[in-house]
Design a protein around this motif. Structure first.
Motif, PDB file in Angstrom:
ATOM      1  N   GLU A  66       7.305   4.696  -5.931  1.00  0.00           N
ATOM      2  CA  GLU A  66       7.278   3.306  -5.472  1.00  0.00           C
ATOM      3  C   GLU A  66       6.454   3.194  -4.189  1.00  0.00           C
ATOM      4  N   LEU A  67       5.525   2.268  -4.192  1.00  0.00           N
ATOM      5  CA  LEU A  67       4.704   1.981  -3.014  1.00  0.00           C
ATOM      6  C   LEU A  67       5.476   0.990  -2.151  1.00  0.00           C
ATOM      7  N   GLN A  68       6.024   1.459  -1.055  1.00  0.00           N
ATOM      8  CA  GLN A  68       7.000   0.680  -0.292  1.00  0.00           C
ATOM      9  C   GLN A  68       6.406  -0.151   0.839  1.00  0.00           C
ATOM     10  N   HIS A  69       5.162   0.109   1.218  1.00  0.00           N
ATOM     11  CA  HIS A  69       4.610  -0.569   2.394  1.00  0.00           C
ATOM     12  C   HIS A  69       3.351  -1.361   2.110  1.00  0.00           C
ATOM     13  N   ILE A  70       3.018  -1.540   0.849  1.00  0.00           N
ATOM     14  CA  ILE A  70       1.721  -2.122   0.531  1.00  0.00           C
ATOM     15  C   ILE A  70       1.812  -3.385  -0.316  1.00  0.00           C
ATOM     16  N   SER A  71       2.960  -3.633  -0.934  1.00  0.00           N
ATOM     17  CA  SER A  71       3.109  -4.835  -1.751  1.00  0.00           C
ATOM     18  C   SER A  71       3.080  -6.063  -0.844  1.00  0.00           C
ATOM     19  N   PRO A  72       2.364  -7.127  -1.258  1.00  0.00           N
ATOM     20  CA  PRO A  72       2.286  -8.330  -0.420  1.00  0.00           C
ATOM     21  C   PRO A  72       3.576  -9.141  -0.381  1.00  0.00           C
ATOM     22  N   LYS A  73       4.521  -8.833  -1.301  1.00  0.00           N
ATOM     23  CA  LYS A  73       5.770  -9.581  -1.353  1.00  0.00           C
ATOM     24  C   LYS A  73       6.945  -8.633  -1.570  1.00  0.00           C
ATOM     25  N   LYS A  74       8.040  -8.867  -0.878  1.00  0.00           N
ATOM     26  CA  LYS A  74       9.231  -8.043  -1.067  1.00  0.00           C
ATOM     27  C   LYS A  74       9.816  -8.229  -2.468  1.00  0.00           C
ATOM     28  N   SER A  75       9.554  -9.366  -3.071  1.00  0.00           N
ATOM     29  CA  SER A  75      10.106  -9.662  -4.399  1.00  0.00           C
ATOM     30  C   SER A  75       9.289  -9.038  -5.531  1.00  0.00           C
TER      31      SER A  75
ATOM     32  N   GLU B  38       0.577   4.326   2.838  1.00  0.00           N
ATOM     33  CA  GLU B  38       1.488   5.052   1.949  1.00  0.00           C
ATOM     34  C   GLU B  38       1.373   6.562   2.063  1.00  0.00           C
ATOM     35  N   GLY B  39       0.374   7.046   2.808  1.00  0.00           N
ATOM     36  CA  GLY B  39       0.198   8.494   2.938  1.00  0.00           C
ATOM     37  C   GLY B  39      -0.326   9.163   1.695  1.00  0.00           C
ATOM     38  N   LEU B  40      -1.010   8.395   0.841  1.00  0.00           N
ATOM     39  CA  LEU B  40      -1.539   8.920  -0.407  1.00  0.00           C
ATOM     40  C   LEU B  40      -3.066   8.911  -0.384  1.00  0.00           C
ATOM     41  N   MET B  41      -3.670  10.067  -0.585  1.00  0.00           N
ATOM     42  CA  MET B  41      -5.119  10.161  -0.707  1.00  0.00           C
ATOM     43  C   MET B  41      -5.444  10.161  -2.197  1.00  0.00           C
TER      44      MET B  41
END
Length: 309
Positions: free
Chosen positions: A27-36, A263-266
């Motif tokens: 799950e990408l927790q810091h990049i989605s534009p909406k919490k929903s 996200e710390g993903l390369m």
């Protein structure tokens, strides 16, 4: 008791299946534009073969071995822009199956070196002809010496999409069944989109499946196809797409940097393009669960990474 060479390779290919697939759904927790709106990605480099292409490459090889089409020194032959070639080479090295790949000459340096290191025989084709020309060359080689080669034909082999129907989709369903609303991924050989979408629709016809394409014939998303100008893969089923979206190469590169910082993903350019498509979709919907694929990470793309960071 003496075990035949044929029995040994069948045993080896079946055992190797334990190391294909089973990748994390992250799950990408810091990049989605909406919490929903929640966004998940399959980290497909985390398997034997190093990319999403390990799944179809393994299934194509497994079925060919079981059917007696491959083995006893016959050479696996196919066209590839890189990741499928590396998957073939890795699996082939493990099983003792020789591999010849028709590869566009503008494939990344890392991919060329990996293939050479894995013992692949490379037949280079023009950088202007893309994988379409490479496919034509592979077919020519096969037709000239059909007894020498097994033509894997990833673009037309039903075992490509079936690999994703049988494995990738089931892994997704086991994690987010009941909450999944959208599946989005890019079109290349189209195996992952076709196989996953087909199975998801059988489980829940309400899931929206979205196919991503580059926004033109001249793009920098290795492995992706612009279906209006490229040779359409034989396994492609456009009816499975509820919607098509275009992704700009520059936007994908910017998303690659965003994934690293947030996200710390390369990730690779194609993975970043998938993420960009998911983010575009997330902007449009009020709520939902989006799943996409990260076909590979950034390890084989030093030229792109150096230009971005």
């Amino acid at each position: 008791m003496v075990i035949s060479q044929e029995s040994e390779i069948i045993e080896s290919v079946l055992a190797l299946g334990n190391h294909i697939g089973h990748t994390p759904l992250y799950e990408l927790q810091h990049i989605s534009p909406k919490k929903s709106v929640r966004i998940f990605a399959k980290l497909e480099w985390m398997q034997f073969g190093g990319s999403v292409k390990a799944r179809p490459a393994y299934n194509i090889i497994k079925q060919a071995v079981l059917n007696g089409e491959l083995g006893n020194g016959k050479i696996l032959l196919d066209a590839s822009s890189g990741n499928t070639a590396i998957a073939y080479a890795t699996i082939g090295a493990r099983l003792g199956i020789p591999v010849t790949i028709c590869l566009p000459e503008n494939a990344s340096w890392e991919r060329k070196m990996l293939l050479k290191g894995l013992g692949v025989s490379i037949v280079y084709t023009s950088k202007f002809g893309s994988t379409d020309e490479a496919q034509e060359k592979a077919l020519e080689l096969y037709q000239n010496e059909p007894d020498k080669y097994f033509l894997a034909d990833q673009y037309g082999n039903e075992n490509n999409w079936k690999a994703h129907y049988d494995t990738t989709s089931e892994e997704i369903i086991s994690k987010v069944n009941g909450s999944l609303t959208h599946f989005v991924t890019g079109l290349g050989t189209t195996g992952s989109f076709t196989g996953i979408s087909k199975r998801l629709k059988e489980v829940n016809e309400g899931i929206t499946t979205i196919a991503l394409q580059p926004d033109g014939a001249l793009h920098g998303l290795e492995g992706w196809k612009d279906m209006e100008t490229a040779k359409v893969p034989g396994i492609y089923d456009p009816s499975l797409a509820d919607r098509f979206m275009n992704v700009d190469t520059f936007d994908a590169y910017e998303t690659l940097k965003l994934a690293a910082k947030k996200e710390g993903l390369m990730i690779s350019p194609s993975a970043a393009a998938n993420l960009k498509g998911a983010l575009q979709l997330a902007e449009e919907i009020d709520e939902g669960v989006i799943v996409t694929l990260f076909p590979d990470n950034a390890e084989k793309y030093s030229e792109v990474i150096k230009s971005l960071f």
